[in-house]
Structures are given as C-alpha cells and as structure tokens.
Scaffold this motif. Sequence first.
Motif, PDB file in Angstrom:
ATOM      1  N   SER A 120       0.836  -1.196   0.000  1.00 44.01           N
ATOM      2  CA  SER A 120       0.000   0.000   0.000  1.00 44.01           C
ATOM      3  C   SER A 120       0.875   1.252   0.000  1.00 44.01           C
ATOM      4  CB  SER A 120      -0.908   0.003   1.243  1.00 44.01           C
ATOM      5  OG  SER A 120      -1.647   1.183   1.315  1.00 44.01           O
ATOM      6  N   ILE A 208       2.946   3.942   7.385  1.00 40.06           N
ATOM      7  CA  ILE A 208       1.675   3.514   6.790  1.00 40.06           C
ATOM      8  C   ILE A 208       1.107   2.319   7.538  1.00 40.06           C
ATOM      9  CG2 ILE A 208       0.629   2.511   4.710  1.00 40.06           C
ATOM     10  CD1 ILE A 208       2.555   4.233   3.065  1.00 40.06           C
ATOM     11  N   ASP A 209       1.969   1.351   7.855  1.00 42.30           N
ATOM     12  CA  ASP A 209       1.505   0.181   8.607  1.00 42.30           C
ATOM     13  C   ASP A 209       0.959   0.584   9.971  1.00 42.30           C
ATOM     14  OD1 ASP A 209       2.254  -1.438   6.538  1.00 42.30           O
ATOM     15  OD2 ASP A 209       4.189  -1.997   7.406  1.00 42.30           O
ATOM     16  N   LEU A 211      -0.386   3.579  10.777  1.00 48.97           N
ATOM     17  CA  LEU A 211      -1.632   4.323  10.639  1.00 48.97           C
ATOM     18  C   LEU A 211      -2.791   3.428  10.231  1.00 48.97           C
ATOM     19  CD1 LEU A 211      -0.252   7.512   8.850  1.00 48.97           C
ATOM     20  CD2 LEU A 211      -0.975   7.312  11.226  1.00 48.97           C
ATOM     21  N   ARG A 212      -2.523   2.450   9.379  1.00 48.81           N
ATOM     22  CA  ARG A 212      -3.605   1.609   8.876  1.00 48.81           C
ATOM     23  C   ARG A 212      -3.901   0.418   9.778  1.00 48.81           C
ATOM     24  NH1 ARG A 212      -3.482   0.530   2.564  1.00 48.81           N
ATOM     25  NH2 ARG A 212      -5.586  -0.048   3.177  1.00 48.81           N
ATOM     26  N   GLY A 213      -2.963   0.053  10.616  1.00 46.86           N
ATOM     27  CA  GLY A 213      -3.167  -1.158  11.416  1.00 46.86           C
ATOM     28  C   GLY A 213      -3.097  -0.925  12.910  1.00 46.86           C
ATOM     29  N   GLN A 214      -3.506   0.278  13.357  1.00 46.98           N
ATOM     30  CA  GLN A 214      -3.411   0.575  14.784  1.00 46.98           C
ATOM     31  C   GLN A 214      -4.217  -0.410  15.627  1.00 46.98           C
ATOM     32  OE1 GLN A 214      -3.605   4.768  16.095  1.00 46.98           O
ATOM     33  NE2 GLN A 214      -3.616   5.325  13.934  1.00 46.98           N
TER      34      GLN A 214
END
Length: 571
Positions: A120, A208-209, A211-214
């Motif tokens: 992503s 990114i990881d 922010l998207r997978g908190q």
Amino acid sequence: MKTLMSVLSLYWRHYPNWFLWGLLIGLMAALASIALMATAGWYLGATAISGLSGASVALAFNTLYPGFLIRTAALARTFGRYGERVITHDATFRFIARLRLYVFDGISQLTFRRLRDFRSGELLARLTADIDALDGIYLKVVLPLASAILSTLVVLVALHTINGPMALAVGGILLLALILLPLQAGRVGVGLGRRLAFSSEALRLRYIDLLRGQVELIMAGRLTDQVDAIQRAADRIHILQDRLAKHDLVGRALISLAGGAALVAVLLTGAYAYEQEAISGSVLLMAVLATLALTELMAPIRRGLLEIGKAIYAGQRILPLVADPLEDESTDLSDHGPILLEVSRVDFAYSDKAALIFSDFSLSLRSGEAIGIVGASGAGKSTLLGLVSGLLDPQCGRIRLDYEDGRAAHLQPRIGLLTQRTELFRESLAFNLRIADASGSDTLLRQTLQKAQLAKVLERSNAGLEQTLGDDGLGLSGGESRRLALSRLLLFKPDLWLLDETTEGLDSETAAAILSVLRSETANKALLFVTHKQAEAELADRLLIMHEDQPPNLISRADSDQWQAAVNGLR
C-alpha cells in the motif's frame, strides 16, 4: 551508469533542444563569470601599473574598453544564470510531468498479479518521491559537470595563448580534480544515497503500517514494537544524513585544496614568466582571478554526485514501469458476435498454505446464456468472478474467453465487472460515466442514468451531468453509487457481464426495474452473476450452487425439483 544513461536518453528523446540550450546557457553564464573576474583582475592590475608609471601614463590609460567588458560580463552572468535556471528547471519539470504520465500508463498496463506485489502506498511513492529524485541527474550532476569541464577547457586554451607552462600546470591540477573528486563523490554517493533512499522508504512504509493497522497492533500488543521500528528507521536516516554531510565537508575541503594548488601553480609559473618579461603584471593578475573563478564551479558538482545514489535507486524503481502513453482512442463498442467462456480444470487457493477453494473446476458459458452463482458466504462466489475477470490467477488449469466467430479472433471480448465495492472519482457525473464511453453524448448519458433509475440524481442540481461528486462518490447513497457503476456497464456494453449482488440494498420497486433492464441488456450476452435473491435468480438459465466443503453443483431449469429447492433457499 546504465540507469543514468537511460534517464538521460528519455530526457534527450523528448526535450533535446531544451537539454542543449540549458547546457549552452549554463556554459555562457560560467564563462561570463570567469570573464568578469579575469577582466576585473586585468583592469585592477593595469590601473595600478599605469598609476605607478606617472601622471601622463595614467591620464592616457583607456578605461572605456575594460569598463565595457566588465559591464557586459556582469550582465551576461546575471541574465545567463537567470536564463539557465528558467530553461533547465522548466524543461526538468516538463520532463518529470511527462515521466509521471509514462509511469502511470506503465502501472495501468501491469497484470493484476504484478500489481498485488506492491504494498500500500508503494506505487504512489514511485509516482511522487522517486520521480522527484530524478531531477537531480540533470540539474545537479550533468549541467554543473559539463559547464565546469567545458569552461575549464576554454580557460586553458586562453591561458595557453598567454603562457604554455602556466596552462599546463593549471590544467593538470584542475582536470585531475574534475576527474578524481567527482569519481570519489559518486562512489560514496551511490552507496550512501541508495541506503538513504531505502531507509526513507522503510520509514514511510512503517508509518503507513502504523496508521492503517493501529487496531490490529494494539490487539496483538505490538504497537510499541512498531513505534520502536519507526524510531530505528528515523535514527538510521539521521546517521546516513550525518555521513553525507561529513563527506560533503571533506569534499569542500578537497576542492579548496585543489583550487589552492591551482592558484599556487599560476603564481609560480606566472612569477617566472613575469621575471622573464614574458607576461605583464596585469595579465598575471587576470590569470590568477580566472583560476579562482574556475575553482568555484567545482563545488556544486560534488554535492550533486553525493546525492546520485538516491537518483539511481529511484531510476531503477521507475524505469521498469515506464511505458509510452496509450493513444486516446474511443473504445470500440460495436458487437463482434457471440463469445465463449471456458473454465477448464482450475485449481485455486489464496496461498500455498490455504485450502483449495476450487479443485479441478470446469465451466462453460456462451452468449445468450446466464448462470447465477448461489451459496453461503465464504463459499467462493466472488472468487469465481475474480478468476473469470482476471483479477485472480489460478494455480493450475485454464480460463479462456474468445469470440466464437473466427473473424474477430484478433479482438479481446469486453468484460464488465460490477463488484460489491464501487469505484467512483471526485469528478462530475459525466466524467464518471465517460470512463466507459469517452464519446458518449449528454443525451446518451441521461438515457443511461434513467435506465439505472438515477433520474432523480440529475434533478438534484441545476448542474445536471456536470454536478461534482465527492471522494469515492460522496453525495450519493450506497445504492445510487452502485447504480452509477452499473450505468458504466450499460454504456460499455460488455460481451461478458460479471455482477456481484447487483440489487443489494435496493427497495423492491427499484430492484425490479433494474432487473428488467438487465434482462433486456444481457439478452444476447453472456451473464455470470452472484446472488442471494430469488428475484435475481430468475435471470439465470442455470444455477451454480457452491458449498464450502463440497464441489460446486450446476443445475438447469430443466431439473425442476433441484431448481425450485435452490431458489426457495434464497431470499
């Protein structure tokens, strides 16, 4: 080196005149700067000598010509530097903009298997940060290096006309510095720049990881580990930046030493020539200041080469994606005859460790036939649509879609896929529709929206077809968004229709109207659709019943008992 040459060849291919004009004007500005220093040195020296020679000589000294040369050189340097900035930066920005189009077109032509290899945000990074890094190849490396080398050769030729040993001594030192120092900077820059670019990418992906997978990280107790990983990546970048800054300082020192050595060589050879009365004091001062101006051209080269690794790394990531933009041609929406879809002995699982969803599965579908796919959630209904559309690749087996008429063998049948997720753009209704038919008239678009039961959407705004949607179709309800996506299929007129829960979320009246339109539009087309509804199942000639732990079962209307039992199990 191969990567650099490939990028420069792209530049030359599209902007050869801008490329050459930038070099010529950059060279002019560099020579004007040297001429300004040299003329000023000669003028100061000649003025001092004439003043010491007596009043009569001083009064006879002509200041008009040297003053004119100084003003001309100053203006040429000013306008040259400005013109060089304008031309080279404008050409670079044009090149980068065009390169983004090429890369975007290259990405659009990748297979779905290849697209799934990217994480992503990675493709966005290729289109932005990586392409931006390529501007340094021309602006920070080629332009200053070419200007410095050519200017040095011109000055050495001029010095040779004054004194051969002086030109030889200065040329040996400066040309050696122009070879060795850039090579050393490039060697350091390739390694450090590559590691810096790689670390920056790692930092971006870890952010990114995070922010998207908190939620997942918190539930797994790994949030602190992810934050630590981000901090380590940031620390690594700081370390590499410090190393780059240290090498830059060392390089500046080496350039200063090379310049100092060249000045010493000019003074020694010039002093000897002056003692031999081979040159005058004013000419010696002119040579000294010209050499000093030359050394100033070397500083930008090293800084650009220290960052070359980042550009090379970006080029290696970008060049495989470069493709010439596709010609903007209207899609051929004419009917080329019946098609045949053949799914032959296909095996598919989402990973090597996952259970097979399809095993030795076969299916055939012709134009004029409709197959409805029914079964429990998770049985593989949407997966089958993904396989047929090419979004997924089977582990083994074959899926073929061809026109049955051999005259159209050179054409690829059109596939229309309506998934449960609707893809709309922050643009006008007309723009979102003309993705399917770029030449569609406003009248055709309005008729299509009416077929999709979206006439009320047109009435909401005086802008009509030009009313703008928000991100992901914001401003439309979920059902309206899906019907707008369906409108694109109606315009596109696919040979194979692939529909996933077409009327989900619609009221019975609207759903009935949509099904009536589909029945008419797909009468002579191949239709494969997923459904949980009895009303939709009535479109089918056959039903493919799917179970999680059993092979799919295909039944036709002729098997009345099985057919009725399957339909009764739907909503």
